[in-house]
Design a protein around this motif. Sequence first.
Motif, PDB file in Angstrom:
ATOM      1  N   ALA A 195      -5.770 -48.746   1.253  1.00 22.80           N
ATOM      2  CA  ALA A 195      -5.939 -47.553   2.077  1.00 22.80           C
ATOM      3  C   ALA A 195      -4.560 -46.929   2.262  1.00 22.80           C
ATOM      4  CB  ALA A 195      -6.537 -47.926   3.428  1.00 22.80           C
ATOM      5  N   VAL A 196      -4.445 -45.644   1.950  1.00 24.62           N
ATOM      6  CA  VAL A 196      -3.136 -45.006   1.992  1.00 24.62           C
ATOM      7  C   VAL A 196      -3.177 -43.675   2.724  1.00 24.62           C
ATOM      8  CG1 VAL A 196      -2.498 -46.108  -0.204  1.00 24.62           C
ATOM      9  CG2 VAL A 196      -3.352 -43.756  -0.222  1.00 24.62           C
ATOM     10  N   ILE A 197      -2.034 -43.329   3.296  1.00 26.03           N
ATOM     11  CA  ILE A 197      -1.884 -42.012   3.915  1.00 26.03           C
ATOM     12  C   ILE A 197      -0.947 -41.191   3.034  1.00 26.03           C
ATOM     13  CG2 ILE A 197      -1.167 -40.722   5.973  1.00 26.03           C
ATOM     14  CD1 ILE A 197      -1.921 -43.167   7.683  1.00 26.03           C
ATOM     15  N   SER A 198       0.378 -41.436   3.183  1.00 28.03           N
ATOM     16  CA  SER A 198       1.341 -40.568   2.500  1.00 28.03           C
ATOM     17  C   SER A 198       1.326 -40.698   0.984  1.00 28.03           C
ATOM     18  CB  SER A 198       2.747 -40.760   3.055  1.00 28.03           C
ATOM     19  OG  SER A 198       3.004 -42.108   3.317  1.00 28.03           O
ATOM     20  N   MET A 199       0.908 -41.840   0.469  1.00 27.07           N
ATOM     21  CA  MET A 199       0.889 -42.005  -0.995  1.00 27.07           C
ATOM     22  C   MET A 199       0.059 -40.889  -1.657  1.00 27.07           C
ATOM     23  SD  MET A 199      -0.130 -45.376  -3.167  1.00 27.07           S
ATOM     24  CE  MET A 199      -0.744 -45.278  -4.837  1.00 27.07           C
ATOM     25  N   ILE A 200      -1.020 -40.462  -0.995  1.00 24.56           N
ATOM     26  CA  ILE A 200      -1.806 -39.330  -1.514  1.00 24.56           C
ATOM     27  C   ILE A 200      -1.393 -38.025  -0.833  1.00 24.56           C
ATOM     28  CG2 ILE A 200      -4.111 -38.270  -1.627  1.00 24.56           C
ATOM     29  CD1 ILE A 200      -5.288 -41.040  -2.136  1.00 24.56           C
ATOM     30  N   ALA A 201      -1.259 -38.047   0.501  1.00 22.90           N
ATOM     31  CA  ALA A 201      -0.989 -36.808   1.259  1.00 22.90           C
ATOM     32  C   ALA A 201       0.301 -36.132   0.807  1.00 22.90           C
ATOM     33  CB  ALA A 201      -0.937 -37.106   2.748  1.00 22.90           C
ATOM     34  N   GLN A 202       1.274 -36.937   0.350  1.00 22.05           N
ATOM     35  CA  GLN A 202       2.551 -36.356  -0.066  1.00 22.05           C
ATOM     36  C   GLN A 202       2.805 -36.534  -1.567  1.00 22.05           C
ATOM     37  OE1 GLN A 202       5.588 -37.662   2.809  1.00 22.05           O
ATOM     38  NE2 GLN A 202       3.934 -37.717   4.306  1.00 22.05           N
ATOM     39  N   SER A 203       1.742 -36.796  -2.312  1.00 21.18           N
ATOM     40  CA  SER A 203       1.899 -36.995  -3.754  1.00 21.18           C
ATOM     41  C   SER A 203       2.157 -35.666  -4.462  1.00 21.18           C
ATOM     42  CB  SER A 203       0.622 -37.619  -4.318  1.00 21.18           C
ATOM     43  OG  SER A 203       0.654 -37.623  -5.722  1.00 21.18           O
ATOM     44  N   GLU A 204       3.008 -35.710  -5.493  1.00 20.48           N
ATOM     45  CA  GLU A 204       3.229 -34.499  -6.303  1.00 20.48           C
ATOM     46  C   GLU A 204       2.112 -34.361  -7.331  1.00 20.48           C
ATOM     47  OE1 GLU A 204       6.934 -35.641  -7.958  1.00 20.48           O
ATOM     48  OE2 GLU A 204       7.788 -35.813  -5.940  1.00 20.48           O
ATOM     49  N   ASP A 205       1.393 -35.445  -7.560  1.00 18.69           N
ATOM     50  CA  ASP A 205       0.320 -35.425  -8.547  1.00 18.69           C
ATOM     51  C   ASP A 205      -0.813 -36.329  -8.061  1.00 18.69           C
ATOM     52  OD1 ASP A 205      -1.373 -35.717 -10.722  1.00 18.69           O
ATOM     53  OD2 ASP A 205       0.240 -35.867 -12.197  1.00 18.69           O
ATOM     54  N   VAL A 206      -1.704 -35.723  -7.296  1.00 22.58           N
ATOM     55  CA  VAL A 206      -2.784 -36.486  -6.651  1.00 22.58           C
ATOM     56  C   VAL A 206      -3.664 -37.188  -7.692  1.00 22.58           C
ATOM     57  CG1 VAL A 206      -4.874 -36.279  -5.227  1.00 22.58           C
ATOM     58  CG2 VAL A 206      -2.770 -35.120  -4.533  1.00 22.58           C
ATOM     59  N   PHE A 207      -3.904 -36.521  -8.824  1.00 20.61           N
ATOM     60  CA  PHE A 207      -4.756 -37.133  -9.859  1.00 20.61           C
ATOM     61  C   PHE A 207      -4.135 -38.410 -10.399  1.00 20.61           C
ATOM     62  CE2 PHE A 207      -6.879 -33.174  -9.464  1.00 20.61           C
ATOM     63  CZ  PHE A 207      -8.187 -33.426  -9.844  1.00 20.61           C
ATOM     64  N   ARG A 208      -2.838 -38.360 -10.661  1.00 26.96           N
ATOM     65  CA  ARG A 208      -2.154 -39.559 -11.174  1.00 26.96           C
ATOM     66  C   ARG A 208      -2.178 -40.677 -10.120  1.00 26.96           C
ATOM     67  NH1 ARG A 208       3.556 -38.482 -10.948  1.00 26.96           N
ATOM     68  NH2 ARG A 208       3.338 -39.467  -8.917  1.00 26.96           N
ATOM     69  N   THR A 209      -1.912 -40.308  -8.870  1.00 27.38           N
ATOM     70  CA  THR A 209      -1.860 -41.298  -7.789  1.00 27.38           C
ATOM     71  C   THR A 209      -3.197 -42.015  -7.622  1.00 27.38           C
ATOM     72  OG1 THR A 209      -0.196 -39.993  -6.646  1.00 27.38           O
ATOM     73  CG2 THR A 209      -1.361 -41.616  -5.327  1.00 27.38           C
ATOM     74  N   VAL A 210      -4.271 -41.234  -7.560  1.00 27.69           N
ATOM     75  CA  VAL A 210      -5.606 -41.821  -7.361  1.00 27.69           C
ATOM     76  C   VAL A 210      -6.005 -42.654  -8.579  1.00 27.69           C
ATOM     77  CG1 VAL A 210      -8.055 -41.336  -6.965  1.00 27.69           C
ATOM     78  CG2 VAL A 210      -6.306 -40.037  -5.725  1.00 27.69           C
ATOM     79  N   LYS A 211      -5.645 -42.167  -9.747  1.00 31.19           N
ATOM     80  CA  LYS A 211      -5.946 -42.939 -10.971  1.00 31.19           C
ATOM     81  C   LYS A 211      -5.227 -44.297 -10.922  1.00 31.19           C
ATOM     82  CE  LYS A 211      -6.086 -42.773 -15.947  1.00 31.19           C
ATOM     83  NZ  LYS A 211      -5.381 -42.428 -17.146  1.00 31.19           N
ATOM     84  N   THR A 212      -3.982 -44.298 -10.457  1.00 26.65           N
ATOM     85  CA  THR A 212      -3.232 -45.549 -10.325  1.00 26.65           C
ATOM     86  C   THR A 212      -3.966 -46.508  -9.386  1.00 26.65           C
ATOM     87  OG1 THR A 212      -1.145 -44.418 -10.717  1.00 26.65           O
ATOM     88  CG2 THR A 212      -1.010 -46.556  -9.618  1.00 26.65           C
ATOM     89  N   MET A 213      -4.443 -45.974  -8.258  1.00 24.37           N
ATOM     90  CA  MET A 213      -5.173 -46.813  -7.293  1.00 24.37           C
ATOM     91  C   MET A 213      -6.434 -47.391  -7.922  1.00 24.37           C
ATOM     92  SD  MET A 213      -4.824 -44.434  -3.882  1.00 24.37           S
ATOM     93  CE  MET A 213      -5.456 -45.616  -2.682  1.00 24.37           C
ATOM     94  N   ASN A 214      -7.191 -46.529  -8.604  1.00 26.58           N
ATOM     95  CA  ASN A 214      -8.457 -46.985  -9.167  1.00 26.58           C
ATOM     96  C   ASN A 214      -8.281 -47.960 -10.329  1.00 26.58           C
ATOM     97  OD1 ASN A 214     -10.340 -45.781  -7.442  1.00 26.58           O
ATOM     98  ND2 ASN A 214     -10.161 -43.806  -8.470  1.00 26.58           N
ATOM     99  N   THR A 215      -7.260 -47.731 -11.173  1.00 24.22           N
ATOM    100  CA  THR A 215      -7.092 -48.633 -12.301  1.00 24.22           C
ATOM    101  C   THR A 215      -6.487 -49.969 -11.869  1.00 24.22           C
ATOM    102  OG1 THR A 215      -5.050 -47.495 -12.852  1.00 24.22           O
ATOM    103  CG2 THR A 215      -6.971 -46.870 -14.118  1.00 24.22           C
ATOM    104  N   THR A 216      -5.716 -49.946 -10.778  1.00 22.39           N
ATOM    105  CA  THR A 216      -5.164 -51.206 -10.267  1.00 22.39           C
ATOM    106  C   THR A 216      -6.279 -52.120  -9.754  1.00 22.39           C
ATOM    107  OG1 THR A 216      -3.154 -50.031  -9.629  1.00 22.39           O
ATOM    108  CG2 THR A 216      -3.455 -52.195  -8.678  1.00 22.39           C
ATOM    109  N   PHE A 217      -7.314 -51.504  -9.205  1.00 21.54           N
ATOM    110  CA  PHE A 217      -8.456 -52.276  -8.676  1.00 21.54           C
ATOM    111  C   PHE A 217      -9.732 -51.919  -9.417  1.00 21.54           C
ATOM    112  CE2 PHE A 217      -5.374 -52.519  -5.315  1.00 21.54           C
ATOM    113  CZ  PHE A 217      -5.503 -53.825  -4.885  1.00 21.54           C
ATOM    114  N   GLU A 218      -9.729 -52.147 -10.724  1.00 21.43           N
ATOM    115  CA  GLU A 218     -10.952 -51.836 -11.470  1.00 21.43           C
ATOM    116  C   GLU A 218     -12.025 -52.832 -11.096  1.00 21.43           C
ATOM    117  OE1 GLU A 218     -10.676 -49.784 -15.354  1.00 21.43           O
ATOM    118  OE2 GLU A 218      -8.724 -50.760 -15.398  1.00 21.43           O
ATOM    119  N   LYS A 219     -13.260 -52.330 -11.101  1.00 18.88           N
ATOM    120  CA  LYS A 219     -14.394 -53.167 -10.684  1.00 18.88           C
ATOM    121  C   LYS A 219     -14.452 -54.449 -11.488  1.00 18.88           C
ATOM    122  CE  LYS A 219     -17.132 -49.235  -9.774  1.00 18.88           C
ATOM    123  NZ  LYS A 219     -18.282 -48.471 -10.040  1.00 18.88           N
TER     124      LYS A 219
END
Length: 219
Positions: A195-219
């Motif tokens: 769960a993150v606040i600034s990692m997304i809220a202050q990201s320069e590239d939200v798509f890359r950031t969220v992709k990093t989160m999702n691929t780090t915790f793949e189902k």
Amino acid sequence: MMGLPFESGMLRSYFIAGTQDIKDKHKTLEEVVKQALEAGITAFQYREKGPTSLTGDAKAKMAQTLRELCADYQVPFIVDDDVALAVQTNADGVHVGQKDERVTQVLKEIGETMFVGLSCDTKAQIEIANQTVGISYIGSGPVYPTGSKADADPVIGVDSLANLVKASQLPVVAIGGITEENIQELPKTGVAGTAVISMIAQSEDVFRTVKTMNTTFEK
């Protein structure tokens, strides 16, 4: 009306934000949340806290707007520490901190209408949560030093986080000071996601950031 039923996959990329977290003057909270939803976040928590945050009707209106946005993307909308607002917006979930209204009271108030998450950063708190029927997940942290919360608890670190996950009978989401670099250390702790606040809220590239989160915790 029942909201989305809880499942642990919702914790994979969990975005928490309020207007106080959007530091870029050219962006609104609504725009950032929409972008995060398009990028594939798995949950959103509306947390409006701090000296500059919205109150009253403005807060209720913002909550309703974000609620509808989340519904469009079939992503759970969770309200932080405000049962009345959660009920008013027909939220999917409500998140309770240790310093907030007692979780047993919250569970009584909302019944089966939405799921409940609880912040726990000690083994004793986890043990109480294990005995409390109705809690769906645990939020644990801060794992790393964080600047997003003025009232943040002491940093627990990765090893303590792993111990809390071991002690918990419920899925755990890690929070606090998580970045695109240190997130790689977290899957080995057994958490279901971050769960993150600034990692997304202050990201320069939200798509890359969220992709990093999702691929780090793949189902």
